[in-house]
Design a protein around this motif. Structure first.
Motif, short mmCIF file in Angstrom:
data_model
loop_
_atom_site.label_atom_id
_atom_site.label_comp_id
_atom_site.label_asym_id
_atom_site.label_seq_id
_atom_site.Cartn_x
_atom_site.Cartn_y
_atom_site.Cartn_z
N ALA A 406 0.67 -1.25 0.07
CA ALA A 406 0.07 -0.03 0.10
C ALA A 406 1.00 1.30 0.13
CB ALA A 406 -0.91 0.10 0.99
N TYR A 407 2.05 1.18 0.52
CA TYR A 407 2.90 2.39 0.82
C TYR A 407 3.43 2.70 -0.60
CZ TYR A 407 7.15 4.98 1.73
OH TYR A 407 8.12 6.00 1.82
N THR A 414 6.59 1.59 -9.45
CA THR A 414 6.30 0.31 -10.29
C THR A 414 7.06 -0.88 -9.92
OG1 THR A 414 5.40 1.88 -11.84
CG2 THR A 414 5.56 -0.64 -12.33
N ASP A 415 8.39 -0.62 -10.08
CA ASP A 415 9.45 -1.71 -9.78
C ASP A 415 9.12 -2.32 -8.53
OD1 ASP A 415 11.57 -3.37 -10.47
OD2 ASP A 415 12.42 -2.32 -8.94
N THR A 421 4.30 -7.50 -4.76
CA THR A 421 3.19 -8.13 -5.56
C THR A 421 3.52 -9.55 -5.51
OG1 THR A 421 2.18 -6.12 -6.34
CG2 THR A 421 1.49 -8.29 -7.12
N MET A 422 4.62 -10.00 -6.04
CA MET A 422 5.09 -11.18 -6.14
C MET A 422 5.42 -11.84 -5.01
SD MET A 422 5.42 -13.37 -8.97
CE MET A 422 5.00 -14.65 -8.03
N TYR A 470 1.49 -9.12 -15.20
CA TYR A 470 1.46 -9.14 -16.65
C TYR A 470 1.82 -7.96 -17.28
CZ TYR A 470 -0.87 -13.91 -15.61
OH TYR A 470 -1.20 -15.07 -14.94
N LYS A 471 1.12 -6.81 -16.83
CA LYS A 471 1.61 -5.59 -17.42
C LYS A 471 2.79 -4.92 -17.28
CE LYS A 471 -3.68 -4.94 -17.64
NZ LYS A 471 -4.94 -3.68 -16.92
N ASN A 472 3.05 -4.95 -16.00
CA ASN A 472 4.03 -4.00 -15.46
C ASN A 472 5.45 -4.78 -14.95
OD1 ASN A 472 2.50 -1.65 -15.08
ND2 ASN A 472 1.18 -2.91 -13.94
N ALA A 473 5.51 -6.11 -14.60
CA ALA A 473 6.76 -6.60 -14.30
C ALA A 473 7.61 -7.18 -15.23
CB ALA A 473 6.14 -7.91 -13.29
#
Length: 844
Positions: A406-407, A414-415, A421-422, A470-473
């Protein structure tokens, strides 16, 4: 007079008092000895011995008191200036080899020593060798920068960064000493040199009293300025005063001592905890917490192989405190890539809405915390209550991951969001839906309101996390997210979605190029996909998914669930250590006994009808669906005596033999008696599915085995024998006829199966045998060509009797490498020539 000389006088007074006491004691003992001589001779001997011992002690004390020990007492000025001189000398040596990182460190050390000597410098002035050093350093930096611009080969990034930092620091530093530098530049050769003053003092003292001097020197190094260069030492050791003024100074000292030998990490942690109490501004708290979390991870792991659990919990607590400060103070941001500040010893506050960036990495803290949690689970016995107690900490760890996510989402990093998230996905994908919902609800209760909302649908949560990746990683994270998504679908019996995602992603084509942990995740996903197909009754699909894993005999290694202890293992200790580090915690394991049971059951349902069909179709004799199952069945068949089944393999082998003999009821009983089915959800439904599959495969096996003995078989009789509906029986036989597995036709009027007996002619039999041999030749030569010349293409087809003689001497070694086991040349050409010769010989 200083305390040092008073201490010497007290020591000499003590010696004299000891001497006088010894004399009085000797007088009294002599008097007692004279009175005892008249009593007995034995008492005289004992008294003589005591007197001799006393005289030796007296002489020793006299020699120690008379011994003169020469000590060099140096003033505080000399000590401080020596420290600055050492840093200046090291800085000059580092300039000669272009090591600007060392130059930067020594420059900072010299300035720190200069600050400690502020009281002395106010009286004696700045050392002239320091002025000379900083003046020459500024010139050297200018020359180095010019060379760097024109040089073809650039220096490494860290060295260049240090050089640029020194450019700014020396410019700012030399403004303070402009007048002294100008005086030096007027006459550099005759610039004054400091003279050292050493005072020789002879004192009479005992040798053990040297510790007083060393203690005072240590205290002086701590920066306590006391008259004559000495500081008192209390009984508890050094006293450290922590205030708002020296908070950043202590932080810098702890950071400099980090990683050095003989550093007391426990003492550092205690100092940082005291600093955390003193810190009253957000900037101070963030700086202290960053150092405190790092200090928790710096403790030695030791023989346990993982971080101590109390230390881990402390690190988790401080990380939560850090996130709490960052959430409440929006003007401060912790980032990895932050330019170095010129003056980091001052409190900073956001000015005019600007953001204050602080160097640090919260992502690294979360990664390390998660890794240490996994290591602890790997090293704790999973069959004890300690493992359960440790596993309870996963909810608090998951809460830290969600809070940091959340922070970073608020910062739009993004990175960092992808990495966190992973981590979150890896804690959820292998859990069933009720467990995921319970974890999410418990996390929502732990965190402040608004950070996470309780969810009731695990599929949507997993889909949202994977869709973001899928979109950003990066490519690797996308691959892992896809495998986790497929695993979750397969775990919840969504086989067709999981299968379509696996086929459309083409992961099987490139999975061998990724790291080993991702390959392990791929293996786990394929196994879960096979189990999902089995639960849905798709036997062939399940056997296909499980074949590559279960058919190798190395299931533990491929799934990272243990190491097979092989007698002739060639793995080095380093490789074994890496293998153990990759092992998954016990609660993530897939039941290997259940996996073997499913694989052997699927192999039985496919192999037994195939073996029966091979008796009537010679072209199917070499068709093997599962080699491990064939080996087990052959071994079991060679046993002279077979007792009652004791384990899963015995049950399946007995069921396979019963199915091959047409005793499908016995096969059903043996398969249903396996207790491992109770571990699967809806075990009654799975047993019912297996009973139906055994009935169908029993019917097929019966037709394959007995087709040559019948001219026609009633469909009603077949349905009655295998307790199948008539419509299902007709459908099964029709499919066999349509796929040319059975040479027959169905008479719908009489409701019978008319079997056609086809006798192969001798020519057809020889042709089939020749085709089998030709196929074997081709496969053998292709394998030989790939093993001997994996990087070579096909060799040119040379014709004529002298074709081999035309090869040059440089190709002889290549010819030897491509020879077969008996000296014949391997490759396709020899097979083609042999095939042509046999055909031409046959024509003659």
């Amino acid at each position: 007079m200083s305390r040092f000389f008073r201490a010497g006088e007290s020591d000499s007074d003590d010696t004299e008092s000891d001497y006088s006491e010894g004399l009085s004691a000797s007088d009294s003992e002599d008097h007692s000895d004279s009175s005892e001589e008249s009593s007995s001779d034995s008492d005289d001997q004992a008294t003589d011995k005591k007197a001799a011992a006393f005289r030796r002690r007296l002489l020793d004390s006299d020699s120690e008191s008379d011994e003169e020990i020469t000590r060099t007492v140096r003033s505080a000025k000399d000590k401080r200036f020596d420290e600055i001189d050492q840093a200046v000398t090291a800085m000059a040596n580092a300039q000669k080899i272009n090591d600007w990182i060392s130059v930067q460190n020594e420059f900072e050390r010299a300035n720190k020593a200069l600050q400690k000597s502020a009281g002395i410098i106010s009286q004696a002035g700045v050392p002239k060798f320091y002025i000379k050093a900083v003046a020459e350093l500024e010139k050297t930096i200018q020359v180095a920068l010019e060379k760097e611009k024109s040089a073809s080969k650039k220096m490494n990034a860290s060295n260049a960064k240090a050089l640029n930092a020194m450019k700014q620091k020396i410019k700012k530093n030399n403004k303070t000493y402009e007048s002294q530098i100008q005086e030096y530049e007027k006459d550099p050769d005759n610039y004054g040199v400091e003279e050292e003053e050493v005072v020789e003092v002879k004192t009479k003292a005992k040798k053990p009293k040297k510790a007083v001097v060393s203690d005072s020197e240590e205290e002086d190094e701590e920066g306590e300025q006391v008259d004559d260069g000495f500081t008192p030492v209390g009984p508890g050791g050094k006293t450290i005063e922590l205030t708002q003024d020296n908070l950043f100074k202590k932080l810098r000292e702890i950071a400099e001592a980090r990683g050095k030998k003989n550093t007391n990490r426990g003492e550092q942690v205690r100092i940082l905890e005291r600093l955390l109490v003193i810190a009253n501004t957000p900037y101070q708290k963030i700086r202290v917490l960053l150092s405190l979390i790092s200090a928790q991870f710096d403790f030695a792991i030791g023989l346990s192989g993982y971080m101590n659990i109390p230390l881990w919990k402390n690190a988790e607590k401080y990380l939560n405190n850090l996130l709490n400060v960052l959430e409440t103070s929006n003007g401060y941001v912790v980032k990895e890539n932050v330019p170095e500040e010129d003056d980091s010893d001052k409190d900073r506050t956001p000015q005019n809405g600007e953001t204050v960036f602080i160097q640090g990495s919260i992502v690294a803290f979360v990664d390390r915390l998660d890794d240490e949690f996994t290591k602890s689970l790997q090293n704790i016995d999973p069959h004890t209550t300690d493992y359960i107690d440790r596993l309870k900490d996963e909810v608090s760890l998951y809460a830290v991951i969600v809070r940091s996510l959340a922070y970073f989402t608020r910062l739009e990093a993004t990175d960092a969001i992808s990495r966190i998230t992973m981590r979150r996905l890896e804690h959820l994908y292998f859990k069933p839906e009720p467990v995921i919902i319970a974890v999410e609800n418990a996390t929502a209760a732990l965190l402040p309101s608004g950070i996470i909302q309780a969810t009731q649908d695990s599929s949507n949560l997993i889909h949202e996390l994977c869709a973001f990746l899928y979109k950003n990683a990066s490519s690797l994270l996308r691959t892992r997210a896809m495998l986790c998504h497929i695993y979750h679908h397969a775990l919840h019996n969504r086989f067709f979605q999981a299968r379509d995602m696996m086929l459309m992603s083409h992961l099987q084509e490139t999975i061998h190029q990724v790291d080993i942990t991702t390959q392990i995740l791929h293996n786990r996903t394929m196994v879960q996909l096979g189990l999902c197909a089995f639960r849905d009754g798709m036997i062939r699909e399940a056997q296909t998914c499980l074949q590559d894993i279960s058919g190798t005999g190395r299931v533990k290694e491929l799934l990272a669930q243990g190491l097979s202890l092989q007698r002739h293992s060639t793995a080095s200790p380093e490789q074994e250590k890496l293998e153990r580090q990759r092992q998954l915690p016990f609660h993530m394991h897939i039941n290997l006994e259940l996996l073997e049971c499913v694989y052997l059951t699927c192999s039985m349902l496919l192999e037994i009808p195939s073996m029966a069909a091979a008796n009537t179709h010679p072209e199917l004799r070499k068709r093997v669906i599962s080699k491990p199952f064939r080996r087990m069945l052959d071994y079991n068949s060679r046993q002279v005596f077979s007792g009652p089944p004791e384990n899963t393999r015995d049950h399946i082998m007995g069921a396979a033999k019963a199915l091959a003999n047409g005793e499908w009821q016995s096969s059903v009983e043996l398969i249903s008696a396996i207790k491992i089915w109770d571990l699967m959800p809806e075990s009654a439904k799975i047993k019912e599915m297996l009973n139906h599959k055994i009935q169908v495969e029993g019917l097929r096996t019966f037709l394959f085995t007995n087709a040559s003995y019948y001219s026609s078989i009633s469909l009603d009789q077949l349905a009655k024998m295998f307790e199948l509906p008539l419509a299902s029986t007709v459908s099964i036989v029709s499919k066999m006829v349509w796929s040319e597995e059975l040479s027959a036709s169905i008479d719908q009027v009489k409701n019978v199966v008319v079997l056609h007996h086809v006798q192969l002619s001798r020519l057809q039999t020889l042709a089939l045998g020749f085709a089998d041999k030709a196929t074997g030749f081709v496969e053998g030569n292709e394998k030989l060509l790939e093993s001997k010349t994996p990087q070579q293409g096909e060799r040119p087809n040379k014709k004529g009797p002298n074709a081999n003689k035309e090869q040059s001497s440089g190709n002889k070694q290549q010819q030897q490498r491509t020879m077969g086991p008996r000296g014949s040349r391997g490759g396709r050409n020899q097979f083609n020539n042999g095939l042509g010769n046999s055909v031409r010989g046959g024509r003659k």
